[in-house]
Design a protein around this motif. Structure first.
Motif, PDB file in Angstrom:
ATOM      1  N   SER A  63      31.779 -14.038  39.891  1.00 52.37           N
ATOM      2  CA  SER A  63      32.903 -13.494  40.128  1.00 52.37           C
ATOM      3  C   SER A  63      33.242 -12.192  40.974  1.00 52.37           C
ATOM      4  CB  SER A  63      33.819 -13.584  39.007  1.00 52.37           C
ATOM      5  OG  SER A  63      33.820 -14.760  38.327  1.00 52.37           O
ATOM      6  N   ASP A 118      38.719 -20.865  37.918  1.00 55.71           N
ATOM      7  CA  ASP A 118      40.079 -20.201  37.620  1.00 55.71           C
ATOM      8  C   ASP A 118      41.065 -21.347  37.211  1.00 55.71           C
ATOM      9  OD1 ASP A 118      38.770 -17.919  37.768  1.00 55.71           O
ATOM     10  OD2 ASP A 118      39.941 -17.005  39.315  1.00 55.71           O
ATOM     11  N   SER A 161      46.477 -15.329  32.622  1.00 52.38           N
ATOM     12  CA  SER A 161      46.748 -16.378  33.102  1.00 52.38           C
ATOM     13  C   SER A 161      47.432 -16.623  34.407  1.00 52.38           C
ATOM     14  CB  SER A 161      47.719 -17.640  32.085  1.00 52.38           C
ATOM     15  OG  SER A 161      48.712 -16.880  31.864  1.00 52.38           O
ATOM     16  N   SER A 183      44.815 -15.690  41.847  1.00 49.99           N
ATOM     17  CA  SER A 183      43.351 -15.601  42.304  1.00 49.99           C
ATOM     18  C   SER A 183      43.074 -16.972  42.738  1.00 49.99           C
ATOM     19  CB  SER A 183      42.405 -15.046  41.175  1.00 49.99           C
ATOM     20  OG  SER A 183      42.286 -16.228  40.147  1.00 49.99           O
ATOM     21  N   VAL A 184      43.249 -18.159  42.218  1.00 52.90           N
ATOM     22  CA  VAL A 184      43.416 -19.288  42.850  1.00 52.90           C
ATOM     23  C   VAL A 184      43.761 -19.585  44.327  1.00 52.90           C
ATOM     24  CG1 VAL A 184      43.593 -21.904  42.805  1.00 52.90           C
ATOM     25  CG2 VAL A 184      42.863 -20.582  40.675  1.00 52.90           C
ATOM     26  N   THR A 239      34.996 -11.785  32.628  1.00 50.31           N
ATOM     27  CA  THR A 239      34.503 -13.183  32.309  1.00 50.31           C
ATOM     28  C   THR A 239      33.383 -12.959  31.275  1.00 50.31           C
ATOM     29  OG1 THR A 239      33.018 -13.136  34.124  1.00 50.31           O
ATOM     30  CG2 THR A 239      35.142 -14.112  34.754  1.00 50.31           C
ATOM     31  N   TYR A 257      45.062 -15.602  37.057  1.00 56.71           N
ATOM     32  CA  TYR A 257      44.355 -16.710  37.673  1.00 56.71           C
ATOM     33  C   TYR A 257      45.072 -17.424  38.521  1.00 56.71           C
ATOM     34  CZ  TYR A 257      40.439 -16.510  34.114  1.00 56.71           C
ATOM     35  OH  TYR A 257      39.222 -16.058  33.336  1.00 56.71           O
TER      36      TYR A 257
END
Length: 396
Positions: free
Chosen positions: A37, A301, A104, A110-111, A220, A107
């Motif tokens: 990551s 993610d 969340s 980040s995706v 993580t 995430y």
């Protein structure tokens, strides 16, 4: 000769990582997830950004980012141990819920960051190298992830992670070898470049804040509790941050002093054009590494975000609907902004999460009667992360 050396180093690192004694070692397996990551997408964009913005001071900026990340990691390592010793409730429980919501959301952004980079790298060496084509590729991959996640789940795709991590680290080994060769050759010719910083003062600090996501990922380790105990998770995070810091520092030192200012472009794929000057094989290797790394990171993610949304809504929003939310939001920002803005947003979202984790550390430290110095340290980290969330700026 240089190309042969790059390929040999890539093969050597790949062989070491595939060696059963390494691949099956418990501590290494626990370290792979955070390490993957941390040196994922950021590695591809960070070198050119720092070299262009900070010039001769790029290694100092990189060191500041790594120190900041390690300090934030210290708060999460404290939480891993403290939360494992006894139950927590009250305000700590509420902050933990807020932190999960922040994670969340981070995430989801980040995706979009991963897949926008994937799109850019996918078209870079083709005749269709344009922002429009890159966004088309990104949107198609979003659709593929949604279809696979909705119909079959990600178990098959998630098995790609360890393979893609090995490929990525092996290619990074080859890249560092090639850059080291180029750096040594440039030094021998007395042709090192010492460019002045173009982004200074408070603007330079805000840009650094906006790059936090490029060294993010160490958290993580906290969520591997079903597989590893607290001691292993703490050690794995330290190893991941130590190895990634060494890689980043070597990379930025090699890249900061060998390129003229006009050879560094302000684009997410600038590293490709720069590596053409180092060795013809490197752009091909980097594109391959980028596609594997970005896709596996996006799958991980997406899965994490869907699961978090399901847990936080107590099942009212299913995991599959969580995927729909993520993909819809991701496609919207793909067509509404650029990668550098997404990087800044992701940095802000993770900064909010880290600030809440630091607040949890403050309350846990007080609960456990830890010295006032640690409480003050965790409070400073919370304040720093809040400042990052407010003032983090995108690359212009």
């Amino acid at each position: 000769m240089q190309t042969i050396g790059i390929l040999m180093m890539t093969a050597l690192v790949g062989a070491i990582l595939a060696w059963p004694r390494v691949a099956k070692a418990k501590l290494w397996r626990a370290s792979v997830t955070p390490l993957a990551s941390i040196i994922g997408s950021g590695f591809l964009v960070l070198g050119p950004i720092l070299a262009q913005a900070y010039g001769v001071w790029a290694p100092l900026a990189m060191a500041a980012l790594c120190v900041m990340a390690y300090a934030i990691g210290a708060t999460i390592r404290f939480n891993i141990v403290a939360l494992g010793q006894q139950d927590h409730g009250g305000i700590t429980k509420h902050i933990e819920t807020l932190a999960s919501w922040a994670l969340s959301f981070a995430y989801i952004i980040s995706v979009a960051y991963y897949l926008n980079l994937l799109g850019s790298f996918a078209v870079n060496l083709t005749p269709w190298d344009s922002a429009f084509a890159a966004r088309i590729v990104t949107s198609v991959v979003f659709a593929v992830i949604l279809i696979v996640g909705w119909t079959k789940g990600f178990s098959a795709l998630e098995r790609m992670e360890q393979f893609s991590v090995g490929v990525k680290l092996a290619i990074i080994g080859g890249l560092l070898f090639g850059l080291g060769w180029f750096f040594a050759d440039t030094t021998q010719q007395e042709a090192l470049v010492f460019s002045p910083a173009t982004t200074t003062g408070w603007a330079g600090v805000c840009l650094l804040f906006g790059l936090l996501v490029t060294v993010q990922g160490f958290e993580t380790s906290r969520y591997l509790g079903q597989e590893y105990d607290a001691r292993v998770r703490v050690r794995s995070m330290r190893i991941a941050q130590g190895v990634s810091t060494a890689i980043y520092m070597i990379y930025v030192v090699f890249i900061a002093y060998v390129f003229e200012a006009n050879q560094i472009q302000a684009s997410e794929t600038a590293i490709i054009d720069m590596m053409v000057l180092v060795a013809p094989i490197l752009p091909i290797l980097l594109v391959f590494a980028a596609l594997a790394a970005q896709f596996s990171a996006a799958v991980a993610d997406t899965s994490g975000a869907g699961g978090l949304i399901y847990e936080l809504t107590k099942g009212r929003v299913s995991v599959k609907r969580g995927y729909v939310i993520l993909v819809g939001f991701g496609i919207a920002i793909t067509w509404g902004t650029d990668v550098f803005v997404i990087i800044s947003w992701a940095s802000k979202a993770f900064a909010v999460y880290y600030a809440l984790q630091a607040l949890i550390a403050v309350f846990l430290a007080k609960r456990d009667g830890v010295g006032g110095g640690k409480v003050a340290f965790f409070g400073l980290i919370a304040a720093l992360c809040a400042i990052i969330a407010i003032f983090g700026a995108a690359v212009e």
